[in-house]
Design an enzyme around this catalytic site. Structure first.
Site, short mmCIF file in Angstrom:
data_model
loop_
_atom_site.label_atom_id
_atom_site.label_comp_id
_atom_site.label_asym_id
_atom_site.label_seq_id
_atom_site.Cartn_x
_atom_site.Cartn_y
_atom_site.Cartn_z
CE LYS A 11 29.54 -39.05 3.08
NZ LYS A 11 30.77 -38.21 2.98
CE1 TYR A 51 33.61 -40.13 7.39
CE2 TYR A 51 31.75 -39.57 8.79
CZ TYR A 51 32.27 -39.93 7.56
OH TYR A 51 31.42 -40.10 6.48
CG ASN A 114 31.03 -36.45 -0.19
OD1 ASN A 114 30.35 -36.85 0.75
ND2 ASN A 114 32.30 -36.76 -0.32
CG HIS A 117 31.53 -43.48 3.71
ND1 HIS A 117 32.73 -42.85 3.91
CD2 HIS A 117 31.72 -44.78 4.05
CE1 HIS A 117 33.62 -43.73 4.36
NE2 HIS A 117 33.02 -44.91 4.46
CD GLU A 128 34.48 -47.23 6.56
OE1 GLU A 128 35.42 -46.42 6.53
OE2 GLU A 128 33.78 -47.50 5.57
P1 CMP Z 1 34.09 -39.54 2.85
O1 CMP Z 1 35.09 -40.07 1.88
O2 CMP Z 1 32.81 -40.19 2.99
O3 CMP Z 1 34.78 -39.48 4.28
C1 CMP Z 1 35.52 -38.36 4.72
C2 CMP Z 1 34.74 -37.15 4.39
O4 CMP Z 1 35.30 -35.94 4.77
C3 CMP Z 1 34.64 -37.03 2.88
O5 CMP Z 1 33.76 -38.03 2.42
C4 CMP Z 1 34.15 -35.63 2.68
O6 CMP Z 1 32.74 -35.53 2.75
C5 CMP Z 1 34.74 -34.95 3.91
N1 CMP Z 1 35.79 -34.04 3.50
C6 CMP Z 1 36.93 -34.35 2.89
N2 CMP Z 1 37.65 -33.24 2.67
C7 CMP Z 1 36.93 -32.22 3.15
C8 CMP Z 1 37.14 -30.82 3.24
N3 CMP Z 1 38.27 -30.26 2.76
N4 CMP Z 1 36.19 -30.08 3.81
C9 CMP Z 1 35.05 -30.65 4.29
N5 CMP Z 1 34.81 -31.97 4.26
C10 CMP Z 1 35.74 -32.74 3.69
#
Ligand code: CMP
Length: 139
Positions: A11, A51, A114, A117, A128
């Site tokens: 990311k 998403y 984070n 993905h 995806e």
């Molecule tokens: P990912 O699993 O890659 O795909 C969905 C993303 O949404 C997840 O990683 C997080 O980065 C993001 N995400 C999930 N929960 C939250 C939250 N409460 N606030 C902001 N981002 C979120």
């Protein structure tokens, strides 16, 4: 039977912090083969499409803005039991809960930013992968 591919993105936060090399090394060391890869940037429309399952969530706008804010590395990874094994390797969505030795423990900064993905099911891995790669781009 478990599928043998998963889809990942490094990311924008991890790209900006120069973690591409470290993350790819962890992926290779864990036994994943890179089947397809590109360095690219999502438009807002791309991120909204990718998403879409999260579009009713309160964090959707933040997620779309972040994921289109800078370049990413997109890849299809191949390994037996790829989806489950890759989710184990990346660790919990919230890096505060990620175990030692996981990519997010080492490289992620927050729940929203984070680092990586990983697909959550074989079905989504296929969707995806198709979102980002033509069949002619897979090796
Ligand atoms: P990912 O699993 O890659 O795909 C969905 C993303 O949404 C997840 O990683 C997080 O980065 C993001 N995400 C999930 N929960 C939250 C939250 N409460 N606030 C902001 N981002 C979120």
């Amino acid at each position: 039977m478990a599928n043998n591919i998963t889809f990942t993105m490094i990311k924008p936060d991890a790209v900006k912090n120069n973690y591409i090399g470290g993350i790819l090394a962890m992926i290779n060391e864990a036994g994943f083969k890179i089947k397809a890869m590109k360095y690219t940037q999502l438009t807002k429309a791309d991120a909204e499409g990718f998403y879409e399952v999260h579009k009713e969530r309160p964090f959707f706008g933040e997620l779309v803005n972040f994921m289109s804010s800078g370049p990413i590395v997109a890849a299809i990874l191949e390994k037996d039991n790829a989806v489950a094994d890759f989710r184990k390797l990346i660790g919990a969505t919230n890096p505060a809960e990620a175990e030692e030795g996981t990519i997010r423990k080492k490289y992620a900064t927050s729940l929203g930013e984070n680092a990586v993905h990983g697909s959550d099911s074989d079905e989504n891995a296929a969707i995806e992968a198709n979102f980002h790669f033509a069949m002619t781009e897979r090796f």
